[in-house]
Design a protein around this motif. Structure first.
Motif, PDB file in Angstrom:
ATOM      1  N   ASN A   1       0.865  -1.174   0.000  1.00 22.98           N
ATOM      2  CA  ASN A   1       0.000   0.000   0.000  1.00 22.98           C
ATOM      3  C   ASN A   1       0.910   1.235   0.000  1.00 22.98           C
ATOM      4  O   ASN A   1       2.127   1.109  -0.151  1.00 22.98           O
ATOM      5  N   LEU A   2       0.304   2.413   0.201  1.00 21.01           N
ATOM      6  CA  LEU A   2       1.085   3.658   0.139  1.00 21.01           C
ATOM      7  C   LEU A   2       2.200   3.664   1.180  1.00 21.01           C
ATOM      8  O   LEU A   2       3.312   4.131   0.931  1.00 21.01           O
ATOM      9  N   ASN A   3       1.886   3.116   2.364  1.00 24.15           N
ATOM     10  CA  ASN A   3       2.881   3.085   3.435  1.00 24.15           C
ATOM     11  C   ASN A   3       4.162   2.359   2.997  1.00 24.15           C
ATOM     12  O   ASN A   3       5.272   2.858   3.204  1.00 24.15           O
ATOM     13  N   GLY A   4       3.992   1.204   2.375  1.00 27.88           N
ATOM     14  CA  GLY A   4       5.148   0.435   1.915  1.00 27.88           C
ATOM     15  C   GLY A   4       5.983   1.227   0.931  1.00 27.88           C
ATOM     16  O   GLY A   4       7.221   1.239   1.004  1.00 27.88           O
ATOM     17  N   VAL A   5       5.306   1.919   0.019  1.00 28.78           N
ATOM     18  CA  VAL A   5       6.021   2.687  -1.004  1.00 28.78           C
ATOM     19  C   VAL A   5       6.801   3.835  -0.368  1.00 28.78           C
ATOM     20  O   VAL A   5       7.968   4.080  -0.695  1.00 28.78           O
ATOM     21  N   ILE A   6       6.151   4.528   0.573  1.00 28.71           N
ATOM     22  CA  ILE A   6       6.825   5.673   1.205  1.00 28.71           C
ATOM     23  C   ILE A   6       8.055   5.195   1.987  1.00 28.71           C
ATOM     24  O   ILE A   6       9.130   5.787   1.893  1.00 28.71           O
ATOM     25  N   CYS A   7       7.899   4.103   2.738  1.00 23.37           N
ATOM     26  CA  CYS A   7       9.055   3.544   3.450  1.00 23.37           C
ATOM     27  C   CYS A   7      10.167   3.212   2.468  1.00 23.37           C
ATOM     28  O   CYS A   7      11.323   3.571   2.654  1.00 23.37           O
TER      29      CYS A   7
END
Lengths: 360, 293
Positions: free
Chosen positions: B157-163
């Motif tokens: 999700n977006l969280n994974g991408v930002i990390c």
């Protein structure tokens, strides 16, 4: 800054220029060198697949014909191939191309050379293996796969895309390919369309079916190695996957993974020749060689992609046949992916697919 | 506009008072290799790209009329902005720490910061999976501590991408910020405190404005680089994390529609340029208005 630094910067610049010039000169020299032996460059996908091809095809071919095989590697970047051909000097003579719809489009774009079928018996191949611009040397399948830890032998496991869509009977996360190709087919099969009546795809119905499964699809995979990893890490319980990747994980990495061949999508790995290839004759010799059933058979020793000539199966043992997508036992359970339909409709479907992906 | 991270004052200091024509000629020659390289491998391809897109001007209309392209552009911009904010929030304190630390500590810290550059991008993405996935270390620990009842969705999700992108971008941010902070005269903070400012006030009234340029440069760099990201969002993102460069790739590699791919690339180039220069413009205006007041 004074005179000495001025001179040294001059030297610096001329050094760079010299280096650049000698580089160019060096490249030129190697190009002009006359070919001592007959040779050709074969480009494939690298990794364990290319290794299998080396042992099954390249090395025996060198021995039998005396033609040197140079190897190259790509990841299916057709843009690169097009750029090479447009520039008039393709570095590759034979290319292993998957994504058969892109091959058809490449032929339309004029970046492939037509195949010379003299010496190749077309009748010996499975239907769908040959086009005017490509010769398939194996079939791979996009299939349903799972871990036998989740669904042990003897207990029911999903055997169709309808089962894959049935989150009540088989609860848990799923992973599908983030690509409309084959995924739309699976959506229609899940919705009850029989395999023989898939094409032309009913796009609206396919997306309606995808709407139903989307909440359960926790991962949309984009790289071929992901499904096996997702199953191994218990991130999801069911995936669509390329059969060879599951087999590699099961046999080499000893992960207890299984495939179900029912309603798998058969597609081909083909040889194509870039237009303007320097060694067309050797390339054709190579393609004729790998079309022989006894040569095709060799590939199965190293990877479980199925030969494209039924004759190759005659001498295979039952255990090996069970692992191959095009064995007489497994082939009828699957359908052949219609590359022509995709080549004609892909641009529009891709746009619609991207729109669907970002809808809430 | 100066080069990224090089404070105009730093350039000024090394410039001798007298300029000779011969000297600047010699310096210009040093540019030849790099300029030649850029001409052949950058300007020419860009020109070719724009030319390709100009062959089918109707494609520009398609980008505007088919909402999916602008929507993906908007999402990619939002993702890049989130990455930029995370990098600034993590990088600014780190860079400030570097300005106050001894040379030895600085060398060590920069070595640590550069670590991600030594690893392949695939390995870096998988390292995140080990941490973030359903049966990953973080979820297991939280479950074990009974802080959560069921695994959290931290990746795909977006969280994974930002990390995944932030920590690749963090070194760029830190190095640019550090370069700009090094030119700040720390004595100014001492003076401000002696005139009655609190530590915090001295910091955000004196130090932060003096590094504004560095902040701008660092943010622009990270924002631009994140905008073109491709592999990480594909491996760590979910259904909605389609980035604009993925759309370009499909057109170029899969559909072989170079003209439309070129159009998309040209639009991407234009949007990034407008965003970055637009933001710089606004920031500069704001600062001059502040100055007048």
């Amino acid at each position: 800054m004074n005179r000495t630094t001025f001179i040294s910067s001059w030297k610096f610049a001329s050094f760079f220029l010299l280096a650049l010039l000698s580089c160019i000169a060096g490249c030129k020299r190697t190009h002009d060198e006359p070919a001592q032996t007959r040779e050709l460059t074969v480009c494939s996908y690298g990794g364990s697949f290319q290794e299998a091809q080396r042992k099954a095809f390249y090395e025996p071919f060198e021995k039998d014909t005396g033609i040197r095989v140079h190897e190259a590697q790509w990841s299916g970047e057709y843009a690169k191939l097009k750029a090479m051909v447009d520039a008039g000097a393709p570095a590759w003579d034979v290319v292993n191309g998957a994504e058969s719809s892109t091959i058809i489009r490449g032929a339309r774009e004029g970046i492939l050379a037509p195949i010379d079928y003299t010496g190749i018996d077309k009748a010996k191949f499975y239907p769908g293996a040959l086009t005017d611009y490509s010769v398939a040397f194996d079939f791979y399948s996009t299939v349903l796969a799972y871990s036998s830890q989740t669904y042990p032998a003897g207990r029911p496991h999903p055997t169709s895309w309808a089962d894959f869509w049935d989150t009540k009977r088989f609860p848990g996360g799923r992973s599908l390919r983030k690509d409309p190709r084959t995924t739309l087919e699976f959506a229609l099969l899940a919705d009850g369309v029989p395999m023989e009546k898939l094409y032309p795809l009913d796009i609206d119905r396919a997306f309606r079916s995808l709407d139903k499964i989307a909440p359960a699809v926790t991962v949309w995979w984009s790289s071929g190695h992901q499904p096996a990893q997702l199953l191994a890490d218990k991130e999801v319980v069911l995936v669509s996957a390329f059969n060879g990747r599951i087999w590699t994980a099961a046999t080499q990495d000893k992960i207890p993974l299984e495939v179900d061949w029912s309603q798998g999508a058969l597609d081909t790995d083909s040889w194509v020749i870039p237009k303007g290839a320097k060694h067309y004759k050797e390339a054709m010799e190579f393609i004729r060689y790998t079309s022989r059933p006894d040569v095709q058979l060799r590939l199965t020793k190293y990877i479980n992609y199925g030969p494209t000539t039924p004759e190759a199966y005659a001498n295979l043992d039952a255990a090996t046949r069970a692992m191959l997508p095009t064995s007489p036992e497994n082939r009828p359970k699957q359908f052949v992916y219609n590359a022509q339909w995709w080549a004609d409709n892909e641009a529009l479907v891709v746009e619609r697919w991207n729109k669907w992906l970002i809808e809430r | 506009m100066p080069l990224f991270g090089i404070h105009p004052r730093a350039v000024h200091r090394t410039t001798p008072p007298t300029k000779s024509i011969r000297k600047s000629c010699g310096n210009l020659l040093l540019l030849v290799p790099a300029l030649g390289y850029l001409c052949i491998f950058f300007f020419f391809p860009i020109a070719f790209l724009l030319f390709q897109s100009a062959l089918a001007p109707g494609n520009y209309l398609r980008v505007l009329q088919e909402p999916v392209y602008l929507e993906v552009m908007y999402r990619t911009a939002k993702m890049s902005l989130a990455v930029t904010i995370v990098c600034l929030a993590l990088g600014y304190p780190f860079a400030y720490f570097l300005t106050t630390a001894s040379q030895r500590v600085v060398n060590l810290a920069i070595g640590v910061v550069m670590m991600p550059f030594w690893t392949s991008i695939l390995v870096r993405s998988y390292a995140w999976l080990v941490l973030l996935q359903r049966e990953g270390i973080i979820n297991k620990a939280l479950l074990e501590l009974r802080l959560i009842a069921r695994p959290l969705k931290l990746v795909y999700n977006l969280n994974g991408v930002i990390c995944g992108i932030s920590y690749i971008m963090l070194p760029y941010m830190i190095l640019v910020l550090y370069a700009s902070m090094r030119n700040v005269d720390l004595q100014l903070l001492v003076v401000a405190r002696s005139l009655g400012a609190t530590r915090l006030r001295a910091f955000y009234k004196i130090f932060v404005p003096l590094t504004a340029k560095g902040i701008m440069e660092g943010c622009s760099l990270v924002f631009i680089l994140s905008f073109g990201y491709f592999i990480t969002p594909a491996l760590l993102g979910g259904r909605e994390q389609t980035t604009f460069s993925m759309l370009i790739d499909i057109q170029m590699n899969q559909l072989l529609d170079w003209r439309f791919g070129a159009t998309l690339s040209a639009v991407l180039l234009l949007v990034i340029m407008l965003l970055v220069f637009g933001v710089r413009r606004i920031v500069r205006l704001e600062r001059s208005v502040q100055w007048l007041q």
